[in-house]
Write a protein that holds these residues in place. Structure first.
Motif, PDB file in Angstrom:
ATOM      1  N   VAL A  32      11.875  10.368   0.579  1.00 41.72           N
ATOM      2  CA  VAL A  32      10.942   9.978  -0.515  1.00 41.72           C
ATOM      3  C   VAL A  32      10.577   8.835   0.528  1.00 41.72           C
ATOM      4  O   VAL A  32      10.948   7.723   0.150  1.00 41.72           O
ATOM      5  CB  VAL A  32      11.385  10.616  -1.717  1.00 41.72           C
ATOM      6  N   LEU A  33       9.411   9.161   1.157  1.00 41.69           N
ATOM      7  CA  LEU A  33       8.659   7.549   1.342  1.00 41.69           C
ATOM      8  C   LEU A  33       7.178   7.585   0.365  1.00 41.69           C
ATOM      9  O   LEU A  33       6.851   8.219  -0.166  1.00 41.69           O
ATOM     10  CB  LEU A  33       8.165   7.915   2.395  1.00 41.69           C
ATOM     11  N   GLU A  34       7.226   6.244  -0.579  1.00 38.47           N
ATOM     12  CA  GLU A  34       6.053   5.870  -1.951  1.00 38.47           C
ATOM     13  C   GLU A  34       5.487   4.790  -1.157  1.00 38.47           C
ATOM     14  O   GLU A  34       5.813   3.903  -0.676  1.00 38.47           O
ATOM     15  CB  GLU A  34       6.683   6.282  -2.855  1.00 38.47           C
ATOM     16  N   VAL A  35       3.976   5.167  -1.477  1.00 35.19           N
ATOM     17  CA  VAL A  35       2.842   3.264  -0.794  1.00 35.19           C
ATOM     18  C   VAL A  35       2.260   3.999  -2.415  1.00 35.19           C
ATOM     19  O   VAL A  35       1.439   4.474  -2.823  1.00 35.19           O
ATOM     20  CB  VAL A  35       2.416   3.747  -0.389  1.00 35.19           C
ATOM     21  N   LEU A  70      -4.163   1.886  -1.571  1.00 38.50           N
ATOM     22  CA  LEU A  70      -3.807   3.060  -0.954  1.00 38.50           C
ATOM     23  C   LEU A  70      -2.426   3.816  -1.810  1.00 38.50           C
ATOM     24  O   LEU A  70      -1.516   2.631  -2.241  1.00 38.50           O
ATOM     25  CB  LEU A  70      -3.262   2.388   0.457  1.00 38.50           C
ATOM     26  N   ASN A  71      -2.751   4.802  -1.926  1.00 44.89           N
ATOM     27  CA  ASN A  71      -1.081   5.114  -2.416  1.00 44.89           C
ATOM     28  C   ASN A  71      -1.195   6.150  -1.898  1.00 44.89           C
ATOM     29  O   ASN A  71      -1.736   7.412  -1.815  1.00 44.89           O
ATOM     30  CB  ASN A  71      -1.707   5.478  -4.323  1.00 44.89           C
ATOM     31  N   LEU A  72       0.451   7.130  -1.842  1.00 42.25           N
ATOM     32  CA  LEU A  72       0.279   8.008  -0.670  1.00 42.25           C
ATOM     33  C   LEU A  72       1.972   8.132  -1.400  1.00 42.25           C
ATOM     34  O   LEU A  72       2.984   7.597  -2.034  1.00 42.25           O
ATOM     35  CB  LEU A  72       0.460   8.170   0.233  1.00 42.25           C
ATOM     36  N   LYS A  73       2.438   9.335  -1.155  1.00 46.30           N
ATOM     37  CA  LYS A  73       3.780   9.920  -1.722  1.00 46.30           C
ATOM     38  C   LYS A  73       4.245  11.148  -1.101  1.00 46.30           C
ATOM     39  O   LYS A  73       3.821  12.311  -1.040  1.00 46.30           O
ATOM     40  CB  LYS A  73       4.015  10.093  -3.086  1.00 46.30           C
ATOM     41  N   GLN A  92       3.194  -2.256  -2.874  1.00 46.42           N
ATOM     42  CA  GLN A  92       5.052  -1.683  -2.841  1.00 46.42           C
ATOM     43  C   GLN A  92       4.569  -0.617  -1.823  1.00 46.42           C
ATOM     44  O   GLN A  92       3.675   0.648  -1.843  1.00 46.42           O
ATOM     45  CB  GLN A  92       4.974  -1.420  -3.959  1.00 46.42           C
ATOM     46  N   ILE A  93       5.774  -0.565  -1.070  1.00 48.42           N
ATOM     47  CA  ILE A  93       6.094   0.853   0.591  1.00 48.42           C
ATOM     48  C   ILE A  93       7.291   0.347   0.158  1.00 48.42           C
ATOM     49  O   ILE A  93       8.992  -0.086  -0.276  1.00 48.42           O
ATOM     50  CB  ILE A  93       5.841  -0.532   1.696  1.00 48.42           C
ATOM     51  N   LEU A  94       7.421   2.312  -0.812  1.00 49.23           N
ATOM     52  CA  LEU A  94       9.454   2.507  -1.425  1.00 49.23           C
ATOM     53  C   LEU A  94       9.866   3.741  -0.575  1.00 49.23           C
ATOM     54  O   LEU A  94       9.270   3.927  -0.043  1.00 49.23           O
ATOM     55  CB  LEU A  94       9.219   2.652  -2.821  1.00 49.23           C
TER      56      LEU A  94
END
Length: 617
Positions: free
Chosen positions: A50-53, A95-98, A135-137
């Motif tokens: 899972v990549l989340e910003v 920016l937000n994304l998942k 954050q970048i997770l």
């Protein structure tokens, strides 16, 4: 039953070979079909990713992006380079994304819209800017360079591959470097065959990769090889920077189908594009639409059109009416610019292009100055007694023979970098050979003059040659003509032969022949027939002869043998080397004639030889 048993005994590599053969047969039967295929050869068996910003804000200091030499060219001092408060620009805002395994996310935006910057930030390659907040997770862990290297494969926009290796050889070498040590050779070969089958590279597996100078696989296949290089170590996340750039619509469509298939193999695929076609857009699971760093849409691809329609921005139809067609007025060829106008335009373009390449100009200038200082200080410190006959002779020959060799290589490389553009311009009738020829010659004169001045002046005075202005100017003119002879020869050689390697080789052969027959390595009177006639057209010979006459004719040298001191007129030195058989003006005329001859050959080569780059032959 027997056939089934035999097939069951095949190993995975064998199955891949069978699959490759099947694909090859199918491609031959339906050559224009796409690669829509549900078969998966090489899936990701690790845990889902899972990549989340979250609320990412990213800024870049534009002043820091300007090279230091451009700052100096604008007369800016170092302490003012990063003080402009307006130099910091927000590239990404809130920016937000998942996205997770099994999905393909497309980041769509205009040029300089933040696409590449976002990929750089995610892959911890944000060297040009700074994350202000957010954050970048990755799998709920903060992104770090170490974590990125373990789970993310980054496929860059430009293909960085060795051109002379085949596709299979390229992947085998990478497999030896990237796969763990406990992998056996057979396991590495199996992994390579798996990847070749997965990316549909069977038909070109034994074809050289190639590049802009060497014909090899197609552009789409080369892009697939770049993906295969990263896929070898079986990453769970694949990030691609504009993978369809430079590809035709059919090839781009098939490439995105391949990426979609990789996503279905339990991988997370994230790619950036500028303006995808509708058939490519339909392949995306998620879309992030950005403009100037601001998120315009983030969600599923299938809901995007409805979302904008509800906002009052319906998607336009994919075709125009006959009434809406755009008709461009026909422009007769007699209305195009004339020869003189073409010349002025090309001259302006030549000068602008050369003088905006400040890094190359500074490198050439520093090279000339460094060479001058090295030689000058080698002969420095003889003010009282002066240089000996032997030292002066060696200095004069080195002065005219050392720097032209570097000029030849630089000019050949530059001309070959311009060949593709020149060929297409001439083919399209944009201009003719004559205005280009004169614009090229005159446009490079300022650079040539500056180069010779930087090289010739320090070395002359450091070596304490005859200080009278007349002798200096006559010597400088010889140096100018000698270096320009090398430049003219390089222009001809670059236009004569189709590749950089061939031109460099032939230019080196010519220069070496002129160097050996120049009258210093061996006396002219001792040359046999062939090198004797080569010496007649050697610009190094005529430059050396002229410089020797300038420096030695009016001087007298003292030579001591035992207790006896001899007075030796300098004129005897030039006579002994057979360098005094012509008046001084003859050397100037011959050098001018050599330059004109090489320029004529250059013009004829432009006129009658197609200036194709290597990949177009």
């Amino acid at each position: 039953m027997k056939e089934i048993t035999e097939n069951a005994s095949l190993d995975s590599a064998g199955w891949n070979q069978v699959a490759c053969e099947g694909l090859r047969t199918e491609a031959q039967e339906t050559i224009f079909s796409s690669e829509e295929d549900n078969s998966l050869y090489f899936t990701y068996s690790g845990k889902s990713n899972v990549l989340e910003v979250k609320e990412l804000n990213y800024q870049v200091n534009m002043e820091s992006q300007i090279p230091w030499y451009e700052h100096l060219a604008q007369m800016k001092m170092p302490w003012t380079w990063k003080t402009d408060p307006h130099s910091r620009v927000s590239i990404i805002q809130n920016l937000n994304l998942k996205v997770q395994s099994g999905q393909m996310l497309a980041i769509i935006g205009s040029t300089a819209g933040g696409n590449t910057s976002l990929l750089d930030v995610i892959t911890c390659r944000d060297h040009r800017g700074k994350i202000k907040s957010g954050q970048i997770l990755i799998n709920n862990k903060p992104s770090t360079p170490q974590l990125v290297k373990k789970c993310i494969a980054h496929v860059r926009q430009d293909d960085r591959l060795l051109p002379h290796l085949t596709v299979r050889e390229t992947l085998l070498f990478v497999a030896k470097l990237r796969l763990p040590k406990f992998f056996s050779d057979s396991q590495r070969k199996k992994r390579v065959e798996d990847v070749i089958a997965e990316l549909r590279l069977c038909q070109c597996a034994n074809t050289r990769v190639g590049n802009e100078h060497l014909r090899g696989v197609s552009g789409g296949e080369r892009r697939r090889v770049s993906i295969a290089v990263q896929l070898l170590w079986n990453p769970g996340i694949i990030i691609l920077d504009e993978p369809t750039s430079g590809l035709d619509s059919f090839t781009a469509h098939n490439l995105v189908i391949t990426l979609s298939r990789l996503a279905r193999g339990n991988r997370l695929v994230l790619l950036s594009l500028h303006q995808p076609r509708s058939d490519i857009f339909q392949l995306f699971d998620l879309v992030l639409l950005m403009t100037d760093g601001v998120t315009v849409y983030s969600g599923t691809a299938r809901d995007m059109v409805q979302y904008f329609t509800e906002l009052g921005y319906p998607c336009p139809r994919s075709h125009l009416n006959s009434e809406e067609a755009i008709n461009m007025p026909h422009q007769p060829r007699d209305q195009l610019p004339g020869v003189f106008k073409q010349f002025t335009i090309l001259l302006s373009r030549q000068v602008s292009n050369d003088f905006r390449d400040l890094s190359m100009l500074l490198i050439h200038g520093f090279e000339a100055l460094l060479m001058s200082l090295l030689i000058g200080f080698l002969y420095y410190g003889h003010v009282k007694n002066g240089l000996s006959i032997r030292d002066t002779t060696a200095l004069l020959y080195m002065l005219g023979a050392l720097i032209p060799f570097t000029v030849i290589l630089d000019v050949i490389a530059k001309c070959h970098s311009e060949r593709a553009m020149l060929y297409h311009d001439l083919e399209d009738g944009m201009y003719s050979v004559s205005p280009y020829f004169f614009a090229k010659i005159l446009g490079e004169l300022p650079e040539h003059c500056a180069f010779v001045i930087i090289y010739g002046i320090p070395i002359y005075w450091l070596a304490n040659l005859i200080p009278e202005p007349e002798h200096f100017l006559l010597n400088f003119l010889f140096l100018w003509l000698s270096v320009y002879s090398a430049r003219a020869m390089a222009l001809w050689v670059a236009a004569l032969l189709p590749t950089l390697q061939l031109s460099a080789f032939f230019g080196n052969v010519l220069f070496t022949s002129f160097y050996l027959s120049g009258g210093f390595v061996i006396s002219l009177e001792n040359l046999w027939t062939v090198p004797f006639w080569v010496s007649k057209i050697s610009f190094l010979r005529w430059n050396f002869q002229g410089m020797m006459q300038i420096q030695f004719t009016d001087l007298t040298y003292e030579t001591t043998v035992g207790n006896i001191t001899f007075q030796i007129p300098g004129k005897l030195v030039t006579q002994a080397l057979d360098l005094d058989s012509h008046p001084l003006y003859v050397s100037y005329l011959v050098l001018t004639g050599i330059i004109c001859s090489f320029l004529l050959l250059y013009y004829l080569s432009l006129r009658f030889i197609k200036q194709k780059s290597h990949q177009d032959w």
